[in-house]
Write a protein that holds these residues in place. Structure first.
Motif, short mmCIF file in Angstrom:
data_model
loop_
_atom_site.label_atom_id
_atom_site.label_comp_id
_atom_site.label_asym_id
_atom_site.label_seq_id
_atom_site.Cartn_x
_atom_site.Cartn_y
_atom_site.Cartn_z
N MET A 61 0.83 -1.23 0.03
CA MET A 61 -0.05 0.06 0.16
C MET A 61 1.05 1.21 -0.08
O MET A 61 1.80 1.43 0.74
N GLU A 62 0.62 2.20 -0.95
CA GLU A 62 1.33 3.62 -0.88
C GLU A 62 1.00 4.43 -0.09
O GLU A 62 -0.10 4.80 0.17
N ASN A 63 2.01 5.19 0.68
CA ASN A 63 1.70 6.41 1.43
C ASN A 63 2.23 7.61 1.10
O ASN A 63 2.59 7.87 0.11
N ARG A 64 1.86 8.80 1.59
CA ARG A 64 2.28 9.78 1.07
C ARG A 64 3.89 9.84 1.39
O ARG A 64 4.32 9.29 2.55
N ALA A 65 4.47 10.46 0.48
CA ALA A 65 5.98 10.35 0.63
C ALA A 65 6.54 11.47 -0.17
O ALA A 65 6.08 12.00 -1.18
N CYS A 66 7.74 11.85 0.09
CA CYS A 66 8.91 12.90 -0.87
C CYS A 66 10.20 12.59 -0.61
O CYS A 66 10.68 12.03 0.28
N LEU A 67 10.82 13.27 -1.37
CA LEU A 67 12.14 13.32 -1.36
C LEU A 67 12.70 14.80 -1.19
O LEU A 67 12.24 15.56 -2.03
N VAL A 68 13.40 15.07 -0.32
CA VAL A 68 13.99 16.49 0.16
C VAL A 68 15.45 16.54 -0.15
O VAL A 68 16.17 15.65 0.42
N LEU A 69 15.98 17.48 -1.13
CA LEU A 69 17.26 17.33 -1.54
C LEU A 69 18.00 18.45 -0.80
O LEU A 69 17.34 19.30 -0.27
N ALA A 70 19.39 18.12 -0.72
CA ALA A 70 20.09 19.26 0.15
C ALA A 70 20.09 20.71 -0.53
O ALA A 70 20.22 21.62 0.19
N ASN A 71 19.74 20.77 -1.69
CA ASN A 71 19.55 22.01 -2.24
C ASN A 71 18.11 22.64 -1.90
O ASN A 71 17.95 23.90 -2.52
N GLY A 72 17.13 22.00 -1.47
CA GLY A 72 15.93 22.47 -0.90
C GLY A 72 14.79 22.18 -1.80
O GLY A 72 13.59 22.23 -1.38
N GLN A 73 15.29 21.29 -3.11
CA GLN A 73 14.38 20.88 -3.83
C GLN A 73 13.34 19.62 -3.29
O GLN A 73 13.91 19.01 -2.49
N VAL A 74 12.14 19.61 -3.39
CA VAL A 74 11.21 18.55 -2.95
C VAL A 74 10.68 17.91 -3.94
O VAL A 74 9.87 18.69 -5.01
N PHE A 75 10.65 16.78 -4.13
CA PHE A 75 9.73 16.04 -5.18
C PHE A 75 8.75 15.08 -4.23
O PHE A 75 9.14 13.98 -3.84
N GLU A 76 7.40 15.25 -4.31
CA GLU A 76 6.45 14.73 -3.94
C GLU A 76 6.07 13.34 -4.59
O GLU A 76 5.88 13.45 -6.03
N GLY A 77 5.66 12.53 -4.03
CA GLY A 77 5.30 11.03 -4.73
C GLY A 77 4.67 10.38 -3.51
O GLY A 77 3.78 10.86 -2.57
N LYS A 78 4.68 8.95 -3.62
CA LYS A 78 4.10 8.04 -2.72
C LYS A 78 5.40 7.15 -2.47
O LYS A 78 6.03 6.75 -2.96
N GLY A 79 4.65 6.70 -1.21
CA GLY A 79 5.77 5.69 -0.63
C GLY A 79 5.20 4.10 -0.89
O GLY A 79 4.38 3.88 -0.85
N PHE A 80 6.52 3.40 -0.94
CA PHE A 80 6.07 1.96 -0.82
C PHE A 80 7.38 1.39 -0.11
O PHE A 80 8.40 1.87 0.22
N GLY A 81 7.19 0.08 0.13
CA GLY A 81 8.23 -0.73 0.84
C GLY A 81 7.98 -0.03 2.21
O GLY A 81 6.97 0.04 2.84
N ALA A 82 9.19 -0.17 3.19
CA ALA A 82 8.99 0.25 4.48
C ALA A 82 8.65 1.91 4.68
O ALA A 82 8.74 2.74 3.59
N SER A 83 8.05 2.32 5.58
CA SER A 83 7.90 3.69 5.97
C SER A 83 9.01 3.98 6.90
O SER A 83 9.48 3.61 7.57
N GLY A 84 8.84 5.48 6.97
CA GLY A 84 9.56 6.17 7.82
C GLY A 84 10.45 7.18 7.29
O GLY A 84 10.04 7.90 6.14
N CYS A 85 11.79 7.60 7.82
CA CYS A 85 12.51 8.78 7.19
C CYS A 85 14.14 8.20 7.27
O CYS A 85 14.64 7.61 8.14
N ILE A 86 14.68 8.63 6.07
CA ILE A 86 16.04 8.18 5.96
C ILE A 86 16.93 9.10 5.07
O ILE A 86 16.32 9.72 4.04
N VAL A 87 18.15 9.26 5.46
CA VAL A 87 19.10 10.33 4.89
C VAL A 87 20.06 9.72 4.09
O VAL A 87 20.61 8.31 4.85
#
Length: 438
Positions: free
Chosen positions: A1-27
């Motif tokens: 099941m897909e969740n709300r998710a995004c990628l935040v780059l070090a330059n400040g850009q944000v790519f909004e999408g959906k999460g799959f696999g595990a949930s949480g936050c990772i750098v």
């Protein structure tokens, strides 16, 4: 099941999408790979330790999870980004969805973003750190909220920028000496899928006895810095017995195995940080035992001989990198996964460049004329990927069996008009390497 998710780059850009696999936050360090298949091998390649990997090919997971194709026992990517993943894989070897697989390994995935746009960012700005935020955990909620607040986002970016890949090789190397399965078994398993040795002329060696004749009775130590399983398979398919030893091994411990040759494996991270390993390689060079280095092993061998390495702007990752074999002028398509390269103009005397990347002129191979050793930056054991350069394993076997072959091998390389060639299309400054498309 897909969740709300995004990628935040070090330059400040944000790519909004959906999460799959595990949930949480990772750098992790955000990179991209251009391979059109082989996602199983990508996920399990130890060289991706600490990295958030983006697949440029739009659909991933169509043949599911297949454990015999693993390059190691577990997933090593820190995060995984795809345009879309297939929830109904179709393959007679399929063991399940990649969504389930990522969950079982606690690896966070992100889908539904424009991976072409993300790849362009990483090509133009260079690899950079990023954070994947996925799901509705308390940490994820805090980080999502921080993106809507200027001060909160600034603090989040500080956290992202501060991430460093550390203890990479130690984290992925084996923790004990291991004896691999016998050559006949490996050849039989590989032959089912036509993954047999390939000669320099491109023909396949389908007969096991023919393929293993020259390697039988010879022992190779595979010095494991994060070795891909297919390196072992290629050695075994040539009749060699393989003893895998961890990165913490010393030259004395390796030589105590009385090996006929030593393979320096691939692996993750900045090669120059492995000071202890580099020193042990120097000691090993004095023994006269034939050495073959691949990827990180290529870089560590060069550092041990006095060359320098530097980080590329966005690296070479994928199964479509062209490399020229300078002894013949022939261009091969290679599989690659590296973010660092040996600096062309740092090669010491006794080191001759044997392969060059035709896209950006970076060093892809070295032959050493003062010791029986050679190395390549790309993956001749490519899985998944082109088999064009698999003949280099045969060169290693010949070198083990006949040191005089080393003289002819180096002579062929030295016939290149190296000085004028390096002064022309190959020699690049660091700045040029960072701007030429790879």
């Amino acid at each position: 099941m897909e969740n709300r998710a995004c990628l935040v780059l070090a330059n400040g850009q944000v790519f909004e999408g959906k999460g799959f696999g595990a949930s949480g936050c990772i750098v992790g360090e955000a990179v991209f790979t251009t391979g059109m298949n082989g996602y199983i091998e990508t996920l399990t390649d130890p060289s991706y330790f600490g990295q958030i990997v983006t697949q440029t090919f739009p659909l991933v997971g169509n043949y599911g999870k297949i454990s015999p194709d693993f390059e190691s026992a577990r997933i090593h990517v820190r995060g995984y980004i795809v345009r879309s993943w297939c929830d109904e894989p179709s393959n007679f070897r399929c063991e399940g969805q990649i969504d389930e697989w990522l969950k079982s390994q606690n690896v966070i995935g992100l889908c539904g973003i424009d991976t072409r746009a993300l790849t362009k960012v990483l090509r133009e700005a260079g690899v950079m750190n990023g954070m994947i935020i996925s799901g509705d955990s308390d940490e994820a909620k805090r980080n999502f909220a921080a993106l809507d607040d200027a001060d909160g986002k600034a603090k989040l970016l500080e956290t992202i920028k501060s991430y460093r890949i550390e203890h990479a090789v130690e984290s992925v190397s084996c923790d004990a000496v291991g004896i691999e399965k016998d050559s006949a078994t490996v050849f039989e398993e590989s032959a089912k899928y036509r993954a047999v040795p390939v000669r320099a002329d491109g023909t396949k060696v389908n007969d096991a006895e023919d393929a293993m004749r020259d390697g039988r009775g010879k022992k190779v130590v595979l010095w494991d810095f994060g070795a891909k399983a297919n390196i072992r398979r290629e050695l075994l398919k040539r009749g060699l017995s393989v003893v895998t030893m961890p990165c913490s091994s010393t030259a004395a411990q390796i030589l105590a195995e009385n090996p006929d040759g030593v393979m320096l494996s691939n692996g993750p991270g900045d090669p120059s940080e492995n000071v202890g390993i580099i020193e042990e390689i120097r000691k090993l060079l004095g023994s006269g035992v034939p050495i073959f280095g691949i990827c990180l092993g290529h870089q560590l061998l060069a550092l041990a001989k006095g060359a320098k390495t530097s980080k590329l702007k966005y690296g070479h990752r994928g199964a479509n990198q062209p490399v020229k074999y300078l002894a013949t002028g022939r261009v091969y398509i290679s599989s690659q996964n590296h973010g660092y390269a040996v600096e062309n103009d740092s090669l010491p005397s006794g080191a001759v460049m044997s392969f060059v990347n035709t896209n950006d002129g970076t060093c892809e191979g070295i032959v050493y004329t003062d010791t029986p050793a050679f190395s390549v930056q790309f993956h001749p054991e490519a899985s998944s990927g082109p088999l064009d350069t698999g003949f280099l394993f045969d060169e290693f076997v010949r070198l083990i069996n006949d040191r005089s072959h080393f003289a002819s091998f180096t002579a062929a390389t030295e016939r290149i008009d190296a000085i004028s060639y390096f002064a022309g299309t190959i020699k690049r400054t660091k700045e040029e390497q960072n701007t030429i498309a790879g």
